[in-house]
Design a protein around this motif. Structure first.
Motif, PDB file in Angstrom:
ATOM      1  N   SER A 290      30.139  -9.198   8.069  1.00  0.00           N
ATOM      2  CA  SER A 290      30.755  -9.428   7.005  1.00  0.00           C
ATOM      3  C   SER A 290      28.929  -9.171   6.445  1.00  0.00           C
ATOM      4  O   SER A 290      28.846  -9.919   5.043  1.00  0.00           O
ATOM      5  CB  SER A 290      31.242  -9.839   6.574  1.00  0.00           C
ATOM      6  OG  SER A 290      31.134 -11.602   6.549  1.00  0.00           O
ATOM      7  N   ARG A 318      28.157  -3.097  -3.390  1.00  0.00           N
ATOM      8  CA  ARG A 318      29.473  -4.010  -3.882  1.00  0.00           C
ATOM      9  C   ARG A 318      28.475  -4.529  -4.997  1.00  0.00           C
ATOM     10  O   ARG A 318      27.482  -4.482  -5.627  1.00  0.00           O
ATOM     11  CB  ARG A 318      29.642  -5.426  -2.750  1.00  0.00           C
ATOM     12  CG  ARG A 318      30.574  -5.118  -1.639  1.00  0.00           C
ATOM     13  CD  ARG A 318      31.609  -4.559  -1.756  1.00  0.00           C
ATOM     14  NE  ARG A 318      31.660  -4.846  -1.059  1.00  0.00           N
ATOM     15  CZ  ARG A 318      32.464  -3.549  -0.085  1.00  0.00           C
ATOM     16  NH1 ARG A 318      32.124  -2.794  -0.428  1.00  0.00           N
ATOM     17  NH2 ARG A 318      32.683  -3.586   1.210  1.00  0.00           N
ATOM     18  N   THR A 421      28.468  -6.614 -12.504  1.00  0.00           N
ATOM     19  CA  THR A 421      29.399  -6.077 -12.141  1.00  0.00           C
ATOM     20  C   THR A 421      28.770  -4.768 -11.617  1.00  0.00           C
ATOM     21  O   THR A 421      29.906  -3.554 -11.666  1.00  0.00           O
ATOM     22  CB  THR A 421      30.401  -6.072 -13.526  1.00  0.00           C
ATOM     23  OG1 THR A 421      29.909  -4.687 -14.699  1.00  0.00           O
ATOM     24  CG2 THR A 421      31.625  -7.365 -13.984  1.00  0.00           C
ATOM     25  N   THR A 510      26.363 -14.264  -7.294  1.00  0.00           N
ATOM     26  CA  THR A 510      27.949 -14.306  -7.145  1.00  0.00           C
ATOM     27  C   THR A 510      29.015 -13.584  -7.879  1.00  0.00           C
ATOM     28  O   THR A 510      29.045 -13.344  -8.900  1.00  0.00           O
ATOM     29  CB  THR A 510      28.544 -16.111  -6.870  1.00  0.00           C
ATOM     30  OG1 THR A 510      27.521 -16.810  -6.208  1.00  0.00           O
ATOM     31  CG2 THR A 510      29.596 -16.193  -6.570  1.00  0.00           C
ATOM     32  N   GLU A 512      32.855 -11.408  -7.307  1.00  0.00           N
ATOM     33  CA  GLU A 512      33.766 -11.871  -7.100  1.00  0.00           C
ATOM     34  C   GLU A 512      34.084 -11.494  -5.454  1.00  0.00           C
ATOM     35  O   GLU A 512      34.968 -12.153  -4.709  1.00  0.00           O
ATOM     36  CB  GLU A 512      35.196 -10.608  -8.274  1.00  0.00           C
ATOM     37  CG  GLU A 512      36.397 -10.858  -7.556  1.00  0.00           C
ATOM     38  CD  GLU A 512      37.421  -9.925  -8.087  1.00  0.00           C
ATOM     39  OE1 GLU A 512      38.550  -9.623  -7.608  1.00  0.00           O
ATOM     40  OE2 GLU A 512      36.900  -9.272  -9.101  1.00  0.00           O
ATOM     41  N   SER A 513      33.596 -10.852  -4.561  1.00  0.00           N
ATOM     42  CA  SER A 513      33.826 -10.043  -2.927  1.00  0.00           C
ATOM     43  C   SER A 513      32.920  -9.834  -2.606  1.00  0.00           C
ATOM     44  O   SER A 513      32.531  -9.618  -1.634  1.00  0.00           O
ATOM     45  CB  SER A 513      34.730  -8.772  -2.740  1.00  0.00           C
ATOM     46  OG  SER A 513      34.409  -7.558  -3.481  1.00  0.00           O
ATOM     47  N   SER A 514      32.047 -10.659  -2.941  1.00  0.00           N
ATOM     48  CA  SER A 514      30.181 -10.950  -2.226  1.00  0.00           C
ATOM     49  C   SER A 514      29.597 -11.517  -2.890  1.00  0.00           C
ATOM     50  O   SER A 514      29.373 -11.969  -4.202  1.00  0.00           O
ATOM     51  CB  SER A 514      29.256  -9.353  -1.871  1.00  0.00           C
ATOM     52  OG  SER A 514      29.910  -9.071  -3.207  1.00  0.00           O
ATOM     53  N   ASP A 531      29.773 -10.440   2.524  1.00  0.00           N
ATOM     54  CA  ASP A 531      31.379 -10.190   1.728  1.00  0.00           C
ATOM     55  C   ASP A 531      32.351 -10.362   1.750  1.00  0.00           C
ATOM     56  O   ASP A 531      32.304 -11.574   3.015  1.00  0.00           O
ATOM     57  CB  ASP A 531      31.654  -8.521   2.093  1.00  0.00           C
ATOM     58  CG  ASP A 531      30.190  -7.684   1.535  1.00  0.00           C
ATOM     59  OD1 ASP A 531      29.896  -8.469   0.295  1.00  0.00           O
ATOM     60  OD2 ASP A 531      30.555  -6.172   2.144  1.00  0.00           O
ATOM     61  N   GLY A 532      33.518 -11.116   0.844  1.00  0.00           N
ATOM     62  CA  GLY A 532      34.120 -11.965   1.264  1.00  0.00           C
ATOM     63  C   GLY A 532      34.537 -12.718   0.075  1.00  0.00           C
ATOM     64  O   GLY A 532      33.893 -13.010  -1.329  1.00  0.00           O
ATOM     65  N   ARG A 533      35.939 -13.105   0.155  1.00  0.00           N
ATOM     66  CA  ARG A 533      36.185 -13.945  -1.356  1.00  0.00           C
ATOM     67  C   ARG A 533      36.073 -15.615  -1.449  1.00  0.00           C
ATOM     68  O   ARG A 533      36.389 -15.956  -0.640  1.00  0.00           O
ATOM     69  CB  ARG A 533      37.890 -13.806  -1.705  1.00  0.00           C
ATOM     70  CG  ARG A 533      37.735 -11.905  -1.834  1.00  0.00           C
ATOM     71  CD  ARG A 533      39.241 -11.384  -2.136  1.00  0.00           C
ATOM     72  NE  ARG A 533      40.296 -12.424  -3.477  1.00  0.00           N
ATOM     73  CZ  ARG A 533      39.863 -11.843  -4.850  1.00  0.00           C
ATOM     74  NH1 ARG A 533      38.907 -10.461  -4.858  1.00  0.00           N
ATOM     75  NH2 ARG A 533      40.565 -12.161  -5.463  1.00  0.00           N
ATOM     76  N   PHE A 534      36.213 -16.133  -2.573  1.00  0.00           N
ATOM     77  CA  PHE A 534      35.719 -17.486  -2.503  1.00  0.00           C
ATOM     78  C   PHE A 534      33.982 -18.060  -1.590  1.00  0.00           C
ATOM     79  O   PHE A 534      35.027 -18.832  -0.990  1.00  0.00           O
ATOM     80  CB  PHE A 534      36.984 -17.960  -2.008  1.00  0.00           C
ATOM     81  CG  PHE A 534      38.902 -17.339  -2.475  1.00  0.00           C
ATOM     82  CD1 PHE A 534      38.422 -17.831  -3.453  1.00  0.00           C
ATOM     83  CD2 PHE A 534      39.559 -16.838  -1.150  1.00  0.00           C
ATOM     84  CE1 PHE A 534      39.578 -17.145  -4.237  1.00  0.00           C
ATOM     85  CE2 PHE A 534      40.393 -16.198  -2.495  1.00  0.00           C
ATOM     86  CZ  PHE A 534      41.123 -16.485  -3.626  1.00  0.00           C
TER      87      PHE A 534
END
Length: 671
Positions: A290, A318, A421, A510, A512-514, A531-534
Motif C-alpha cells: 500500500s 491519489r 483534491t 492527509t 480521504e484514501s491516502s 494508501d488506505g482509509r482512516f
C-alpha cells in the motif's frame, strides 16, 4: 537429354534465387546481434539488480575445456567444413521425409544462423535456408568469430543466452572457473534446453553430462582417474536457483521504460542505473504493497531510489491533501503576503461544501505562518481565495502553476483544490518540491546513468540538465517558504520526523484514501504515500519517511538549503564574474577550488560539460575551475538568479556554501 538440361537450368536458377534471397537476409544482421531482452542492469555501484540473462564472453577468455567439449559434442569437423556437413544434412533430409520434420545435421555455423537469422521451426525449408546463409557467414567471418558468436547466443534454458550467463546462473561462478563436469552439463543442455532444464530435471541434465564424460573416456581423451573425479563432482553439483525479488523487478521495469526511449539497437548492453543499492536494499524488505515512495537528487536529477510498484510511483494518482498548500502559499508570498498576514479561521461554507479544520475547532484568526506550519484548513482556504479577485481566477492561477511545475493528474476545477483534491503520484510531487531548495530550478530527472556495449565500451552517459526554470517567483518568496517548511518539521505536523532538530524541510498531507509526506534538503527531495482509509499522515506517512531518511543520512550528510539575504553586506567594484574569477585565481586557494568543483550547489546541473571534464580528469589534480568562457559564466549567473550581479551579498555567499565548504576562500573574501 533436353529434360536433363532443363533440370540443370532450373536448379541453377533456383540456386541463384536462393543465393540472392539469403544474401539479403544475411546483410541485415551481424552474427553478433543480440536480442534487446538480454541486457544486464546494474545499481549505481555496479552490482547487478537481477541475475543476468546474458553475459558476453570473448573467445580469448573462454576456457579451452569448454571449446574442446563443445566442438567434440556439437561439431567435430567445425574447422574443416564450409558451413554445413553433407552427411548430416542427408541424414536430416531422410528423417524429414519420413516424419515431416527436420532433425540433426546442424553445424555450429548453422546453429548460429538459426538463432540469428531464422526461426526455431523444424522445417526442411528452414534447413535449406540455413545452408545458404551459412555460406555467406563462412565467407564473411572467421571460424573463431563464428565460434565466439555461438558461445554467446547458444540458448541454455530458463531464458539464458550464452555460456557466460549460464555459468553465473546455474553454478554461481564465472565461466573461467567451471570444472569439466559443469562444462559438460552446459554443453549437454544445448540439444534440448527444456528437456535438460537443470532446475526442473536436474538428473536428466547430469545424465546428459555423464554421456559426454563417457564419450571422452571411451575415446581416451580423459584418464580413468580423471573420469572418477569428474563423475564424483557431477554427483555433488547442486544447481543454484536465483532469487527473483519483486522489488528489484519493479526497478527493472522503470529502467527499461527509460531505456525504450533511447533507441538502442539490439541487446547485450550493460545498463548502469542511478539507484543507490544500499538505500534500496535497506528499505525494501519491510515495504508494504500500500506504500509508494521516491527519493531524487534535486541537483543532478538522478533518481536515487524508489520503493513500491513502479506503476504506483510514476503513474497511479491519489488525492494529495495538504501537500498542495506550500505551492499556493508560495504564490501568496510572491504577491506580497507575509508570514504575519492575518487570516480568518471561522466556520466556512461555499455552496454545498462545508470544509472543516482537522481538530474541528476554530481560533477566529491566525497568521499565515501558523496556518501552514500546523496545516489549518480554513485559513488556508481563505488565503487561496485572496490570490485573485474571484474564486474561479484563484483556481485557474493555482492550476496553471501546478501544471507548470509538473504536477500532472486529475484536477477537479473547483475550490476544493485548496485542500488537495487534485490527484497525482509521488514522482510528480517530488519533482515539484524541487523548486523550493533550487529556487525555481527543476532538473531533468533520470534513472539511467551510463550504458556500455557488450565489449565494455561506454556508448551513453547522461549529463545533468535543467528541465525548467520557474519564472516570476522571486527569491525572497522561495526563501520564506523554505523557512516555513523547516518549521513544519521542527514544530508542526512533521515534528516527529527526526529525534532531534534537523535541517530538513517538508509538508504532510492527509486525504480521504491516502496520506503523504514530502520534503527536502539542499541535495535530495523525497515524497512518500500510503494508501488506505482512516489514516493520518503523522502516524502512517511520517514513520515511513523517517525510515528512508535515517537510512540515507546514515552515510550521507544533510545539506543545508541556502537562505536568501535581503541586504548587501559588501559591495564589489567589479561585476560578479570578475569577482569570482579573481578570487579563485589565488594560488593559496587550491583546496577551495577543489571543493568548489566537487560540492557547489547546482554545479552538476548548470555545467554538465565542465563537470564531466573535471570528473574525467580527477586524477590529474587539475582544479582550474574558472578556465571557461564568459558565456558559461553568464549562464551560471542567470540560473542562480542572484539579482544585481554587481553586489556581493549574504545570499551569494550562502548559495555557494562558502563558509561550509571553502573556509579559506571565505577568510580571503572577508579580509
Amino acid at each position: 537429354m533436353k529434360y536433363f538440361l532443363y533440370g540443370i537450368l532450373l536448379v541453377l536458377i533456383t540456386g541463384l534465387i536462393l543465393f540472392n534471397y539469403t544474401y539479403n537476409i544475411f546483410i541485415n544482421k551481424s552474427i553478433f546481434s543480440i536480442n534487446s531482452n538480454y541486457n544486464t542492469y546494474l545499481f549505481s555501484n555496479g552490482n547487478e539488480i537481477m541475475p543476468p540473462k546474458f553475459k558476453y564472453t570473448k573467445i580469448s577468455e573462454t576456457p579451452i575445456n569448454l571449446l574442446f567439449i563443445l566442438l567434440w559434442s556439437e561439431d567435430r569437423d567445425f574447422f574443416g567444413h564450409p558451413g554445413f556437413n553433407l552427411k548430416g544434412f542427408i541424414r536430416a533430409i531422410i528423417t524429414n521425409i519420413k516424419s515431416g520434420t527436420s532433425y540433426g545435421g546442424s553445424t555450429i555455423t548453422q546453429q548460429v544462423v538459426k538463432n540469428i537469422y531464422l526461426t526455431q521451426k523444424k522445417l526442411i525449408s528452414r534447413k535449406i535456408l540455413e545452408i545458404f546463409i551459412s555460406f555467406w557467414v563462412e565467407r564473411s567471418y572467421t571460424k573463431n568469430e563464428i565460434l565466439e558468436s555461438y558461445i554467446n547466443i547458444a540458448y541454455l534454458g530458463n531464458d539464458i543466452n550464452g555460456f557466460g550467463a549460464a555459468a553465473k546462473r546455474y553454478f554461481g561462478k564465472e565461466l573461467r572457473d567451471l570444472n569439466l563436469s559443469e562444462i559438460s552439463i552446459l554443453v549437454g543442455i544445448i540439444n534440448a534446453p527444456e528437456y535438460y532444464n537443470p532446475y526442473k530435471y536436474p538428473l536428466r541434465a547430469k545424465n546428459q553430462a555423464l554421456i559426454i564424460l563417457n564419450s571422452l573416456l571411451n575415446n581416451q581423451l580423459i584418464s580413468k582417474n580423471e573420469y572418477k573425479v569428474y563423475t564424483q563432482q557431477l554427483n555433488e553439483i547442486i544447481f543454484k536457483k536465483p532469487y527473483f525479488d519483486e522489488n528489484n523487478f519493479q526497478l527493472l521495469l522503470a529502467i527499461k521504460n527509460e531505456e525504450s526511449k533511447l533507441n538502442l539497437n539490439g541487446g547485450g548492453y550493460i545498463v548502469k542505473s542511478t539507484i543507490d543499492k544500499d538505500l534500496f536494499e535497506t528499505v525494501k524488505n519491510t515495504w508494504q504493497a500500500s506504500q509508494s515512495a521516491i527519493i531524487l537528487d534535486n541537483k543532478t536529477g538522478k533518481i536515487i531510489s524508489f520503493f513500491g510498484n513502479q506503476y504506483d510511483v510514476f503513474y497511479s494518482n491519489r488525492q494529495i491533501g495538504s501537500t498542495i498548500k506550500p505551492f499556493y502559499y508560495l504564490l501568496a508570498l510572491n504577491k506580497g503576503f507575509n508570514i504575519n498576514t492575518v487570516l480568518r479561521d471561522e466556520p466556512l461554507k461555499i455552496g454545498n461544501w462545508a470544509p472543516q479544520n482537522f481538530e474541528k475547532t476554530y481560533k477566529g484568526k491566525t497568521t499565515l505562518k501558523d496556518a501552514l506550519i500546523h496545516s489549518i484548513n480554513i485559513p488556508s482556504i481563505n488565503l487561496f481565495l485572496k490570490l485573485e479577485n474571484s474564486p474561479q481566477k484563484s483556481i485557474s492561477t493555482v492550476e496553471s502553476f501546478l501544471k507548470e511545475i509538473g504536477i500532472n493528474g486529475f484536477y477537479p476545477h473547483d475550490i476544493t483544490i485548496s485542500l488537495g483534491t487534485i490527484e497525482s503520484n509521488v514522482f510528480n510531487i517530488a519533482k515539484a518540491f524541487s523548486i523550493f531548495p533550487n529556487y525555481g530550478l527543476i532538473p531533468e530527472f533520470y534513472i539511467i546513468e551510463e550504458i556500455y556495449d557488450k565489449n565494455g565500451n561506454l556508448i551513453y552517459k547522461k549529463s545533468p540538465k535543467i528541465y525548467k526554470k520557474i519564472q516570476n517567483i522571486n527569491n525572497k518568496s522561495y526563501s520564506t517558504m523554505n523557512d516555513l517548511l523547516k518549521q513544519v518539521v521542527i514544530e508542526g505536523t512533521a515534528k516527529n520526523l527526526f529525534a532531534k532538530k534537523n535541517e530538513f524541510h517538508g509538508k504532510t498531507g492527509t486525504a480521504e484514501s491516502s496520506v503523504w509526506f514530502s520534503g527536502y534538503d539542499a541535495k535530495i527531495v523525497l515524497s512518500i504515500r500510503k494508501d488506505g482509509r482512516f489514516l493520518l499522515s503523522t502516524t502512517h506517512a511520517i514513520p515511513i519517511a523517517r525510515k528512508i531518511l535515517n537510512s540515507y543520512y546514515s552515510y550521507n550528510p544533510i545539506t543545508k538549503v541556502p537562505n536568501f539575504s535581503f541586504y548587501s553586506t559588501k559591495n564589489v567594484v567589479d561585476p560578479f564574474e570578475t569577482f569570482i574569477s579573481n578570487r579563485f585565481n589565488n594560488k593559496n586557494l587550491y583546496f577551495s577550488k577543489k571543493n568548489y568543483i566537487e560540492n557547489i550547489q547546482n554545479y552538476e546541473t548548470l555545467f554538465p560539460d565542465l563537470f564531466i571534464k573535471y570528473y574525467n580528469n580527477i586524477k590529474s589534480n587539475n582544479f582550474k575551475l574558472f578556465e571557461f568562457d564568459k558565456l558559461n559564466i553568464q549562464k551560471y549567473i542567470n540560473s542562480l538568479d542572484l539579482g544585481d550581479t554587481f553586489i556581493y551579498n549574504d545570499f551569494v555567499r550562502d548559495k555557494l556554501f562558502l563558509e561550509y565548504y571553502f573556509p579559506d576562500l571565505a577568510i580571503e573574501i572577508n579580509k
